[in-house]
Design a protein around this motif. Structure first.
Motif, PDB file in Angstrom:
ATOM      1  N   SER A  17      -9.894  -2.476  -4.479  1.00  0.00           N
ATOM      2  CA  SER A  17      -9.640  -1.887  -3.629  1.00  0.00           C
ATOM      3  C   SER A  17      -8.694  -2.272  -2.694  1.00  0.00           C
ATOM      4  CB  SER A  17     -11.066  -1.617  -2.650  1.00  0.00           C
ATOM      5  OG  SER A  17     -11.263  -2.959  -2.122  1.00  0.00           O
ATOM      6  N   LYS A  18      -8.106  -3.350  -2.994  1.00  0.00           N
ATOM      7  CA  LYS A  18      -7.021  -3.996  -2.430  1.00  0.00           C
ATOM      8  C   LYS A  18      -5.619  -3.242  -2.671  1.00  0.00           C
ATOM      9  CE  LYS A  18      -8.564  -8.816  -1.696  1.00  0.00           C
ATOM     10  NZ  LYS A  18      -7.848  -9.910  -1.879  1.00  0.00           N
ATOM     11  N   THR A  19      -4.751  -3.134  -1.768  1.00  0.00           N
ATOM     12  CA  THR A  19      -3.318  -2.383  -1.662  1.00  0.00           C
ATOM     13  C   THR A  19      -2.384  -3.257  -2.512  1.00  0.00           C
ATOM     14  OG1 THR A  19      -3.856  -1.215   0.218  1.00  0.00           O
ATOM     15  CG2 THR A  19      -1.511  -1.386  -0.566  1.00  0.00           C
ATOM     16  N   ALA A  20      -1.663  -3.091  -3.679  1.00  0.00           N
ATOM     17  CA  ALA A  20      -0.663  -3.950  -4.095  1.00  0.00           C
ATOM     18  C   ALA A  20       0.409  -4.079  -3.095  1.00  0.00           C
ATOM     19  CB  ALA A  20      -0.138  -3.260  -5.534  1.00  0.00           C
ATOM     20  N   THR A  21       0.670  -5.527  -3.136  1.00  0.00           N
ATOM     21  CA  THR A  21       1.765  -5.809  -1.979  1.00  0.00           C
ATOM     22  C   THR A  21       2.595  -6.635  -2.636  1.00  0.00           C
ATOM     23  OG1 THR A  21       0.295  -7.407  -0.925  1.00  0.00           O
ATOM     24  CG2 THR A  21       0.623  -5.112   0.206  1.00  0.00           C
ATOM     25  N   THR A  22       3.842  -7.058  -2.268  1.00  0.00           N
ATOM     26  CA  THR A  22       4.726  -8.153  -2.743  1.00  0.00           C
ATOM     27  C   THR A  22       4.237  -9.666  -2.203  1.00  0.00           C
ATOM     28  OG1 THR A  22       6.550  -6.759  -2.950  1.00  0.00           O
ATOM     29  CG2 THR A  22       6.893  -9.247  -2.857  1.00  0.00           C
ATOM     30  N   ARG A  23       3.829 -10.313  -2.991  1.00  0.00           N
ATOM     31  CA  ARG A  23       2.969 -11.666  -2.691  1.00  0.00           C
ATOM     32  C   ARG A  23       3.916 -13.063  -3.376  1.00  0.00           C
ATOM     33  NH1 ARG A  23      -2.852 -10.407  -1.700  1.00  0.00           N
ATOM     34  NH2 ARG A  23      -2.882  -8.267  -1.675  1.00  0.00           N
ATOM     35  N   ILE A  77       8.070 -21.650  -6.990  1.00  0.00           N
ATOM     36  CA  ILE A  77       8.147 -20.359  -6.149  1.00  0.00           C
ATOM     37  C   ILE A  77       7.671 -19.322  -7.269  1.00  0.00           C
ATOM     38  CG2 ILE A  77       9.081 -18.493  -4.825  1.00  0.00           C
ATOM     39  CD1 ILE A  77      11.092 -20.775  -4.108  1.00  0.00           C
ATOM     40  N   VAL A  78       6.658 -18.539  -6.986  1.00  0.00           N
ATOM     41  CA  VAL A  78       5.919 -17.595  -7.925  1.00  0.00           C
ATOM     42  C   VAL A  78       5.867 -16.287  -7.221  1.00  0.00           C
ATOM     43  CG1 VAL A  78       4.311 -16.997  -9.393  1.00  0.00           C
ATOM     44  CG2 VAL A  78       4.726 -19.382  -9.505  1.00  0.00           C
ATOM     45  N   LYS A  79       6.364 -15.233  -7.568  1.00  0.00           N
ATOM     46  CA  LYS A  79       6.197 -13.815  -6.801  1.00  0.00           C
ATOM     47  C   LYS A  79       5.704 -12.652  -7.880  1.00  0.00           C
ATOM     48  CE  LYS A  79       9.589 -11.041  -4.073  1.00  0.00           C
ATOM     49  NZ  LYS A  79      10.889 -11.139  -3.797  1.00  0.00           N
ATOM     50  N   VAL A  80       4.871 -11.821  -7.220  1.00  0.00           N
ATOM     51  CA  VAL A  80       4.214 -10.642  -7.785  1.00  0.00           C
ATOM     52  C   VAL A  80       4.145  -9.587  -6.797  1.00  0.00           C
ATOM     53  CG1 VAL A  80       1.833 -11.614  -7.459  1.00  0.00           C
ATOM     54  CG2 VAL A  80       2.317 -10.248  -9.430  1.00  0.00           C
ATOM     55  N   THR A  81       4.175  -8.519  -7.396  1.00  0.00           N
ATOM     56  CA  THR A  81       3.556  -7.245  -6.449  1.00  0.00           C
ATOM     57  C   THR A  81       2.277  -7.013  -7.214  1.00  0.00           C
ATOM     58  OG1 THR A  81       5.934  -6.577  -6.029  1.00  0.00           O
ATOM     59  CG2 THR A  81       4.154  -4.729  -5.954  1.00  0.00           C
ATOM     60  N   HIS A  82       1.125  -6.981  -6.401  1.00  0.00           N
ATOM     61  CA  HIS A  82      -0.178  -7.042  -7.179  1.00  0.00           C
ATOM     62  C   HIS A  82      -1.078  -6.936  -5.933  1.00  0.00           C
ATOM     63  CE1 HIS A  82      -3.295  -7.448 -10.214  1.00  0.00           C
ATOM     64  NE2 HIS A  82      -2.332  -6.925 -10.970  1.00  0.00           N
ATOM     65  N   PRO A 113      -5.395 -12.398 -14.478  1.00  0.00           N
ATOM     66  CA  PRO A 113      -4.166 -12.424 -15.141  1.00  0.00           C
ATOM     67  C   PRO A 113      -3.145 -11.449 -14.539  1.00  0.00           C
ATOM     68  CG  PRO A 113      -5.951 -10.868 -16.290  1.00  0.00           C
ATOM     69  CD  PRO A 113      -6.486 -11.308 -14.893  1.00  0.00           C
ATOM     70  N   LEU A 114      -2.047 -11.914 -14.136  1.00  0.00           N
ATOM     71  CA  LEU A 114      -0.884 -11.152 -13.242  1.00  0.00           C
ATOM     72  C   LEU A 114       0.280 -11.058 -14.092  1.00  0.00           C
ATOM     73  CD1 LEU A 114      -1.642 -13.218  -9.884  1.00  0.00           C
ATOM     74  CD2 LEU A 114      -2.347 -10.924 -10.724  1.00  0.00           C
TER      75      LEU A 114
END
Length: 173
Positions: A34-40, A118-123, A94-95
């Motif tokens: 139910s969470k919104t995917a955002t850049t993290r 540094i690790v980045k994802v949109t999830h 898993p991302l």
């Protein structure tokens, strides 16, 4: 209520705020559907400290050993580890990681190599564990690459520096 029952209730109440425990204290994978995917993004760091004479030997050889380049090998290992975090940490999702970056800095003042990841994802979930795993495995790889020189090597100060995205940001004070 006896003390044992009271302590168990307190533990249950405290456990319910941990994300991987449900209200009954049972282990669960967090439901992020139910969470919104955002850049993290998350940044972690750690240090590999050497006896000063070993550090000087490593620096004089530009980080090259019989096994190859210390930092190049650790860089690849850290990237591979970040991508496999969900295989190593049982309740991690898993991302599809968008970025994994590692830097290595020699610190003459304390005879160490500092690793920053540094690790980045949109999830829908963050990447703190991926950043910490990348740094940890990179530090372990440096240890492996240099243990023939000394076993008096210390992996130290592995920690989260900051994270952005999701419901809250964090910055180490």
């Amino acid at each position: 209520m006896n003390i044992d029952s009271q302590e168990m209730n307190n533990q249950k109440n405290n456990q319910s705020v941990l994300s991987h425990l449900d209200g009954n204290g049972d282990i669960t994978m967090v439901d992020v559907s139910s969470k919104t995917a955002t850049t993290r993004e998350a940044t972690a760091t750690g240090q590999v400290r050497f006896p000063s004479e070993i550090y000087e030997q490593i620096k004089a050889a530009d980080g090259m050993t019989k096994k190859g380049s210390i930092t190049q090998t650790a860089h690849i290992a850290g990237i591979m580890a970040a991508k496999r975090t969900h295989d190593l940490i049982p309740l991690c999702h898993p991302l599809p990681l968008d970025k994994i970056g590692l830097t290595f800095a020699y610190d003459d003042a304390i005879s160490s190599i500092t690793v920053t990841g540094i690790v980045k994802v949109t999830h829908r979930t963050g990447v703190e564990m991926e950043a910490l795993t990348a740094v940890s495995v990179a530090c372990l790889t440096i240890y492996d690459m240099t243990k023939a020189l000394s076993h008096d090597i210390i992996i130290d100060n592995v920690r989260l520096i900051n994270k952005t995205g999701g419901k809250s940001d964090y910055k180490h004070a």
